[in-house]
Scaffold this active site. Structure first.
Site, PDB file in Angstrom:
ATOM      1  N   GLY A 232       0.730  -1.156   0.108  1.00  0.00           N
ATOM      2  CA  GLY A 232       0.249   0.002   0.174  1.00  0.00           C
ATOM      3  C   GLY A 232       0.898   1.220   0.052  1.00  0.00           C
ATOM      4  N   SER A 233       0.415   2.359   0.405  1.00  0.00           N
ATOM      5  CA  SER A 233       0.966   3.612   0.506  1.00  0.00           C
ATOM      6  C   SER A 233       2.226   3.536   1.472  1.00  0.00           C
ATOM      7  CB  SER A 233       0.041   4.732   0.904  1.00  0.00           C
ATOM      8  OG  SER A 233      -0.575   4.633   2.379  1.00  0.00           O
ATOM      9  N   GLY A 237       2.135   2.424   5.279  1.00  0.00           N
ATOM     10  CA  GLY A 237       3.618   1.554   5.466  1.00  0.00           C
ATOM     11  C   GLY A 237       4.342   1.743   6.783  1.00  0.00           C
ATOM     12  N   GLU A 254       5.857  -3.359   0.775  1.00  0.00           N
ATOM     13  CA  GLU A 254       5.745  -3.180  -0.517  1.00  0.00           C
ATOM     14  C   GLU A 254       4.942  -1.796  -0.722  1.00  0.00           C
ATOM     15  OE1 GLU A 254       7.762  -4.656  -2.670  1.00  0.00           O
ATOM     16  OE2 GLU A 254       8.350  -6.381  -1.712  1.00  0.00           O
TER      17      GLU A 254
END
Length: 486
Positions: A232-233, A237, A254
């Protein structure tokens, strides 16, 4: 397809389909026409606990199961995806607003990653290491971590859920999956249904459809999971990593990107145009690896720009069900409004719109902007949609500096007539991945995937899955007798 959304609009906990016990529902909409696909009563903190406890109970026996038997379940899951490809494709088009081209792209990759997960079941190997102590044998076992929490995003939800779920299961772990609330079926319950039908024992894969507003950090803080795999963002994160660290959990992150596609002065311009247009506009630009910026040597900038703009203008935007559509809707109105804001901010800062696409509800047409001031924050942030910035440069040294001038370091590409010149350029870029004479959007089952800087921590794919979802255990055996000082 419709049966997916009616039959799978539930939680999947300990091998049972049941409604959540929350006091409100997540409404699953088609982002193109706002058709209501499903209404799902959310899971609460109590169900988070139930899912993790079920996973912990089931995992021990699964870890002790012959890896060839685990492999057979993965093989059956792959066959089911192949058999149900048309229905899954329809679901991707409906729930994500993905075009038919995008659905085919996602399904192709999903099958490739499942094939790799099949082989991964047999990959863990132990080692016997020498000891300075006479009579001692050092055995190093590679063992499952136990339970893995997976949080998947809305852009490639089927692929990116499977990408962590399948390897984690293959390696002997149990999984609790929380899909994005905008893609609860394709990213969550559909994955559970495939594994259930493939014969995966109950409790090993649980799916929680819920919202942070309901469960807070319970999914991350729960004592059972040892690893959290989050896609995600970078903003979220960072929070995931912080909570995991505080609870001594490993996180695999990721995250977002601000990739650049670079066109050097000796590039094949027609080919570079094709690569750049795909790299920016595939799935409406809602891809972490998408080329936010296209950097072009000033010597070829005029010719490249003319060809690039012409190709972008030719892209058909509209109903994703139409096979001719290249650009469908973005996922929701919040994203659409944010993209309109990006274009307006760029123009206010002095940029020129070579193409300015209109917006109708969630359908945001492509925009091409140039002339943005070098200090603009827009050039350094992730733009998750069909908006691209064209940036001219003078020579390779300036190009390297511009590419690296962002907090992100995920992907990128360079186009040149000299392969080794391209490799030399790529090695100077602070990214986890970089491609010579190709697009920026790539993922392959056995090649390490991940980013540097704000684009993430850790890698997935191939042997790096062992690092993500297993741990090592040292067991020593003293065949003789040790001498102790007292």
């Amino acid at each position: 397809m419709s049966s997916y959304f009616t039959d799978l609009a539930q939680q999947y906990i300990d091998g049972e389909w049941r409604p959540g016990s929350g006091s409100w529902d997540i409404i699953d909409f088609n982002p193109y026409d706002d058709e209501k696909l499903a209404s799902i009563t959310i899971a609460t903190v109590d169900e988070v606990d139930q899912a993790y406890r079920a996973a912990a109970r089931a995992q021990k026996e699964w870890a002790a199961t012959n890896p060839y038997a685990r492999r057979a379940v993965l093989e059956k899951a792959l066959r089911l995806v192949e058999e149900r490809e048309e229905e899954i494709s329809e679901a991707i088009v409906a729930e994500l607003g993905g075009t038919r081209l995008k659905a085919a792209f996602e399904l192709h990759l999903a099958k490739e990653f499942l094939r790799e997960a099949v082989h991964l079941a047999l990959r863990p190997e132990g080692r016997i290491l020498p000891s300075p102590v006479d009579g001692k044998e050092n055995r190093v076992y590679r063992v499952p971590v136990g339970v893995v929490g997976v949080i998947s995003p809305f852009n490639f939800p089927f692929l990116l859920s499977l990408k962590s779920v399948a390897p984690a299961l293959a390696l002997g772990n149990a999984v609790v999956l929380k899909p994005h609330q905008d893609t609860p079926v394709v990213g969550g319950s559909l994955v559970a249904k495939i594994f259930e039908d493939a014969g995966l024992p109950g409790g090993l894969l649980n799916v929680l459809i819920t919202d942070i507003a309901e469960i807070g950090d319970a999914f991350l803080e729960h004592p059972v999971p040892k690893v959290i795999s989050f896609t995600g963002s970078d903003e979220v994160g960072r929070h995931v990593a912080t909570v995991c660290a505080a609870h001594f959990k490993r996180s695999v992150l990721e995250l977002g990107g601000n990739s650049a596609l670079v066109v050097l002065d000796d590039a094949d311009l027609d080919y570079a145009v094709d690569a750049a247009v795909f790299s920016r506009y595939v799935h409406q630009g809602q891809v972490c690896m998408a080329a936010n910026r296209v950097l072009v040597d000033r010597a070829v900038a005029e010719e490249f720009t003319e060809k690039f703009v012409a190709k972008v203008r030719s892209l058909k935007a509209g109903d994703p069900r139409d096979p001719e559509t290249v650009v469908g809707p973005v996922i929701n109105s919040r994203q659409a409004e944010a993209l309109s804001g990006v274009v307006e901010q760029a123009l206010a800062e002095g940029a020129t719109a070579l193409v300015r696409g209109s917006r109708t509800d969630n359908l945001v047409e492509p925009s091409v902007l140039t002339g943005l001031p070098a200090d603009s924050a827009l050039l350094r942030q992730e733009v998750f949609g069909p908006v691209v910035f064209l940036v001219p440069f003078d020579g390779e040294e300036e190009a390297v500096r511009l590419v690296n001038d962002t907090p992100y370091g995920l992907s990128g590409a360079v186009h040149t007539g000299d392969i080794e010149r391209g490799v030399h350029f790529a090695r100077q870029i602070d990214t986890g991945m970089f491609h010579v004479n190709d697009g920026t959007v790539h993922d392959e089952p056995i090649v390490p995937f991940g980013g540097e800087k704000h684009s993430g921590v850790g890698r997935l794919n191939g042997d790096t899955m062992l690092d993500a979802f297993t741990t090592v255990k040292w067991i020593s055996v003293q065949h003789g007798r040790s001498a102790f000082p007292f």
